[in-house]
Design an enzyme around this catalytic site. Structure first.
Site, short mmCIF file in Angstrom:
data_model
loop_
_atom_site.label_atom_id
_atom_site.label_comp_id
_atom_site.label_asym_id
_atom_site.label_seq_id
_atom_site.Cartn_x
_atom_site.Cartn_y
_atom_site.Cartn_z
N LYS A 154 0.86 -1.18 0.00
CA LYS A 154 0.00 0.00 0.00
C LYS A 154 0.90 1.23 0.00
CE LYS A 154 -3.94 1.76 2.77
NZ LYS A 154 -4.74 1.52 3.99
N SER A 182 -9.74 1.21 2.99
CA SER A 182 -8.89 2.02 2.14
C SER A 182 -7.81 1.22 1.42
CB SER A 182 -8.23 3.10 2.98
OG SER A 182 -7.36 2.51 3.95
N SER A 184 -9.95 -1.32 7.09
CA SER A 184 -9.36 -1.06 5.77
C SER A 184 -8.59 -2.22 5.15
CB SER A 184 -8.42 0.14 5.86
OG SER A 184 -9.11 1.25 6.35
#
Ligand SMILES: [Zn+2]
Lengths: 485, 479
Positions: free
Chosen positions: A78, A153, A177
């Site tokens: 990420k 996310s 997330s």
């Protein structure tokens, strides 16, 4: 079978047996990214050259007989993990040109094992969002259905695994997330106990809730990834000095006698029928495997979302204050004075959702409102934590849905932030309690979208949820379903 | 109407640790800009603070030395505001639960002994500094130097117990002396290692309601503190007398004018939005840690001052001078350990040694004459080998070229002459050459005696034992 389709442990077998090389594996993934990412948009930055170099080094390491489960395995991170010398944006225009001078602890640990990084993954800006639509680099699309969101996310982290672009990825989970996008993309997503994994070098959203965890193709890979990144870090005061167990030893198909609890607050009327069906089937599976199913109550569940949005935004408003254009990142041009430079840089650099949360958090901490909002929320948080601790006095694992519905359509909830916030309703309490949870594939909706099952464990009870998740995975076929891209 | 000032001080003490409060960077003063920084003190995305244990130890020391209670559990908070020298957009400080609470210091002066309460002591990080100049490559703009960012500070907050500028200075001096004694601060006020914010208000005498206060920031000398407070008291009284109102604001002291001026208006009043820093766990201090630290404390000036009088028989004046700095007291005590007699050691430490240091602009830690060297010399005086006067010559020689007192006395032939025959011979010669003065003396003019002593000492090049000279002169002059 293509190399990019493999799991970590499958690839490890092949690498160990010298049947394939890391360079081949990386080439396979890079080709897959090339072929699919225009549709998925999981990557913000692809580091092909560096990856091939690292793969060659990993191959030498393997040739020297020095191989760890992750040596030579192509992974992606990420874009919230800072990577030395490699652009790290956090999906924000604010950090579009930011090149960190240091590495996050999690990435360092993976690198030390010889893992290879393919690039940096898309996400909601500063990890704020449940759909991966709030990115300065455009939304990521769900590999199962490109009209749908992948969840957020860590949407890029889940989408990259589901689209078979990377063997496994790292994400962060502040209110769900990791688990929610893993559920929406048919992957395994693990949020460890707060303090289990270092946060050093993870761009902070809400410090007291953020936790690093893996998104993988199966439970075995989740155990391998967690075992690698977990552990005390002297650079993170909130990381806990507890020995790291060998999580792969928890990969047992046996759950006989395990007490699995269903909190009644999580099985509400509004639950999507497909999700309800998947949960019913999962409960039946566990029953057949010899687990004991009991009902419990987590009475403060209703307050979790409100509590979360006060604490998370309060911390975020402070954590994001450093982005003002002075030392790095975006600086507004032509500001007439200092104050204008701060204000313009922030106005131009942040997206709408980030601004909304900074405003919310600033308000919650303001003098005169602190007691009514922030302090009250902290008290509620304590009650939620106590709900869980009390529940775990009598049970081993809590079983819930991950999300109320399967992945929704892109744009469907963007105009209604409150509706969007409710998509994390089942994952948020775990972050508030600081405990651990895992999302495993447990069904496919009528419209062909994956449905995940959440298993919640007691603090530092990762071994138990891994065992329960593994048993489920072994007893069902859901993990074998792949997105058709 | 008569007015009563009410003064409270917030003192910032920069701690003398080798590394910063939340990272491993050096705290050395004067390095080139931004050379002592890392992701943590630069506030880079993803970086996290880790508390320096030494800072906690120093804070405990300061708390114990000022009679505070040490909190078993204290919390770091974030103080949020935007400023270009503040890397994270917030300062990590302690707010609701500071490490030390509820202490006091007693100050002495014309007012007698007065107790000033200490509300709290908390730990915090410093900010960086802005550099406005024609820095190459900056095109005349401003630069930010973050070397100082994250250096450890203690903030020591007094109760509003102070009533005059002199009391404020006495309190500050005492606090300064203590932190330097403790070895936790270098005390360098010019470099900002010890600086203070003065909260001043005035109220009508007899009132029990404090007036509106102003805060004068970062005053960094005792003299300026006195000036700033006096000016502020005067300004506020004048303002009220003229029918105006004091507004709560931050002010700056201008050393050039001796006045304070407004720094920012009310409209910029800050809401710092304090909340517990989620990156740092609560600080738990065990009782053992506190007790171990208590044992490691040096004898503090107050205790030394009392002991010098009771055990060593020194005057209050001597005791005060000698305990003014820890270094001077240690020098003096080393002399005692080496066998010096207290009063004599005190006189020399306060006299020749201090004078020499002042002339050379040296601090006592750089004193060229060691306590051991000095004590050898003092012992020569006690034994009568040299006179006090000669001893000063020997001391100068020791200062300039080192060596030992005995050797210098021997090499330079400075041994005191106590041989009565030799001295008698000199006296006879001088009397013979100055018969007029002899007559005067015998005629009752006692003053002339001093003339003869001087002559004899000069003739003996200072080596004649003054006691012997006196005795013989009296005998001879009287005939
Ligand atoms: Zn540093």
């Amino acid at each position: 079978m293509e190399l990019y389709e493999l799991t970590i442990h499958e690839m490890n077998e092949l690498l160990k047996a010298r049947k394939v090389s890391s360079v081949e594996a990386v080439q396979s993934c890079l080709a897959r990214i090339e072929a699919t990412d225009t549709r998925v948009n999981a990557f913000i930055t692809i580091t092909g050259d560096e990856a091939l170099k690292a793969a060659a080094a990993a191959d030498q390491q393997i040739a020297a007989g020095n191989i760890h489960s992750l040596t030579g395995v192509p992974l992606a991170l990420k874009d919230i993990f800072v990577t030395k010398g490699i652009r790290t944006t956090c999906a924000s225009k604010m950090l579009d040109n930011y090149i960190p001078p240091y590495d996050s602890t999690s990435w360092l640990k993976l690198k030390d094992c010889g893992a290879v990084m393919l690039g940096k993954l898309n996400q909601d800006e500063f990890a704020m969002g449940s759909s991966c639509e709030n990115s300065a680099y455009g939304p990521t699309r769900n590999p199962w259905n490109s009209e749908c969101i992948p969840g957020g996310s860590s949407g890029g982290s889940a989408a990259a695994v589901a689209a078979q672009q990377a063997i496994a990825t790292l994400g962060t989970d502040t209110g769900g997330s990791i688990r929610q996008p893993a559920s929406h993309c048919g992957c395994v997503g693990l949020k460890p106990t707060y303090g289990r994994v270092s946060r050093y070098g993870v761009i902070a959203y809400a410090s007291s809730l953020d936790q690093v965890g893996p998104v993988t193709r199966d439970v075995t890979d989740a155990a391998i990834m967690l075992g690698t990144v977990a552990g005390h870090d002297p650079l993170d005061s909130t990381s806990v000095a507890m020995p790291v167990p060998d999580y792969t030893r928890s990969l047992l198909s046996d759950v006989k006698g395990m007490k699995i609890a269903l909190p009644k607050e999580y099985f509400i009327d509004g639950l999507d029928p497909d999700v309800q069906k998947a949960m019913d089937a999962a409960i039946e599976t566990y029953r057949k495997l010899g687990a004991e199913i009991v009902e419990i109550t987590l009475p403060h569940t209703d307050y979790a979302v409100a509590c979360y949005y006060l604490i998370a935004t309060a911390e975020a408003s402070s954590n994001l204050a450093r982005y003002e254009g002075v030392r790095f990142g975006h600086r507004a041009a032509e500001a007439k004075n200092l104050l204008e430079m701060f204000m313009k840089s922030r106005a131009e650099g942040f997206g709408a959702e980030v601004k909304r949360r900074i405003m919310l958090g600033t308000y919650a901490l303001s003098s005169g409102y602190y007691d009514a909002y922030y302090l009250k929320a902290q008290k509620v948080r304590t009650l939620i934590m106590q709900d869980f601790l009390k529940a775990f006095e009598g049970v081993d694992v809590i079983l819930t849905p991950v999300a109320p519905t399967p992945a929704f359509k892109i744009g469907e909830k963007t105009s209604d932030p409150l509706q969007m916030y409710l998509s994390d309703i089942f994952t948020i309490p775990v972050n508030l309690a600081g405990t651990c949870g895992i999302s495993v594939p447990a069904g496919i909706s009528q419209s062909g979208l994956p449905i995940g099952l959440q298993l919640i464990g007691r603090p530092f009870g990762e071994e138990t949820i891994i065992r329960a998740a593994y048993a489920f995975e072994q007893a069902t076929e859901w993990q074998k379903q792949k997105a058709k891209l | 109407m008569k007015y009563q000032p009410v003064i409270g001080l917030e003192v910032h003490v920069q701690l003398k640790t080798n590394t910063k409060i939340f990272c491993g960077c050096s705290t050395q003063f004067g390095a080139s800009p931004n050379s002592q920084t890392c992701p943590v003190c630069l506030g880079l995305p993803g970086a996290l603070p880790v508390l320096n244990k030494k800072v906690v130890e120093y804070a405990i020391k300061a708390g114990l030395a000022t009679n505070c209670a040490i909190s078993p559990r204290s919390i770091f908070a974030r103080k949020n505001y935007f400023y270009p020298d503040l890397p994270k957009g917030y300062q990590i400080s302690q707010y609701e639960l500071p490490i030390c609470v509820g202490g006091h210091l007693d100050i002495d002066g014309e007012w007698g002994t007065k107790r000033i309460g200490i509300t709290r002591i908390h730990m915090e990080e410093d900010a960086g500094k802005l550099v406005h100049s024609d820095i190459p490559g900056l095109g005349g703009g401003s630069g930010v130097d973050l070397n100082r960012a994250c250096t450890p500070l203690l903030e020591i907050v007094s109760e509003p117990d102070i009533r005059t500028a002199d009391e404020a200075v006495a309190y500050l001096k005492k606090l300064h002396q203590i932190v330097v004694y403790l070895g936790i601060c270098d005390g360098n006020m010019e470099e900002g290692s010890f600086r203070c914010d003065a909260n001043v208000s005035v109220m009508p005498v007899g009132s029990d309601k404090f007036g509106t206060r102003t805060e004068t920031k970062n005053v960094n000398s005792f003299r300026f503190v006195k000036q700033a407070i006096e000016h502020e008291i005067e300004r506020q009284i004048e303002l009220i007398e003229d029918g105006g109102k004091v507004i709560q604001e931050t002010r700056l002291f201008d050393p050039n004018t001796g006045e304070t001026r407004s720094m920012r208006g009310k409209e910029e009043a800050h809401d710092y939005r304090y909340f517990p820093d989620p990156d740092l766990v609560p600080l738990v201090i065990s009782n053992d840690w506190v007790e171990d630290t208590r044992l490691s404390l040096p004898e503090l000036p107050e205790a030394k001052f009392a002991r010098y009088q009771s055990d060593l028989g020194l005057t209050p004046y001597d005791a005060e001078v000698l305990t003014a700095t820890r270094e001077l007291a240690e020098y003096f005590e080393s002399c005692l350990t080496a066998g010096a007699q207290p009063k004599m050691a005190a006189n020399w430490a306060m006299g020749e040694v201090t004078r020499g240091l002042n002339d050379a602009g040296l601090s006592i830690s750089d004193c060229p004459v060691t306590p051991l060297q000095l004590v050898e010399l003092l012992q020569l005086i006690e034994k009568g080998t040299v006179s006090g006067k000669i001893a000063k010559t020997v001391f100068d020689e020791l200062w300039q070229n080192g060596g030992t007192a005995a050797k210098i006395v021997e090499e330079k032939g400075l041994v005191q002459v106590s041989d009565t025959g030799e001295i008698e011979k000199i006296i006879d010669e001088i009397m013979a050459a100055n018969m007029g003065q002899v007559e005067e003396y015998r005629g009752g003019k006692d003053k002339v005696f001093g003339f003869f002593v001087g002559q004899v000492m000069r003739a003996s090049k200072g080596k004649a034992n003054p006691a012997v000279v006196n005795e013989l002169l009296v005998k001879k002059l009287k005939g």
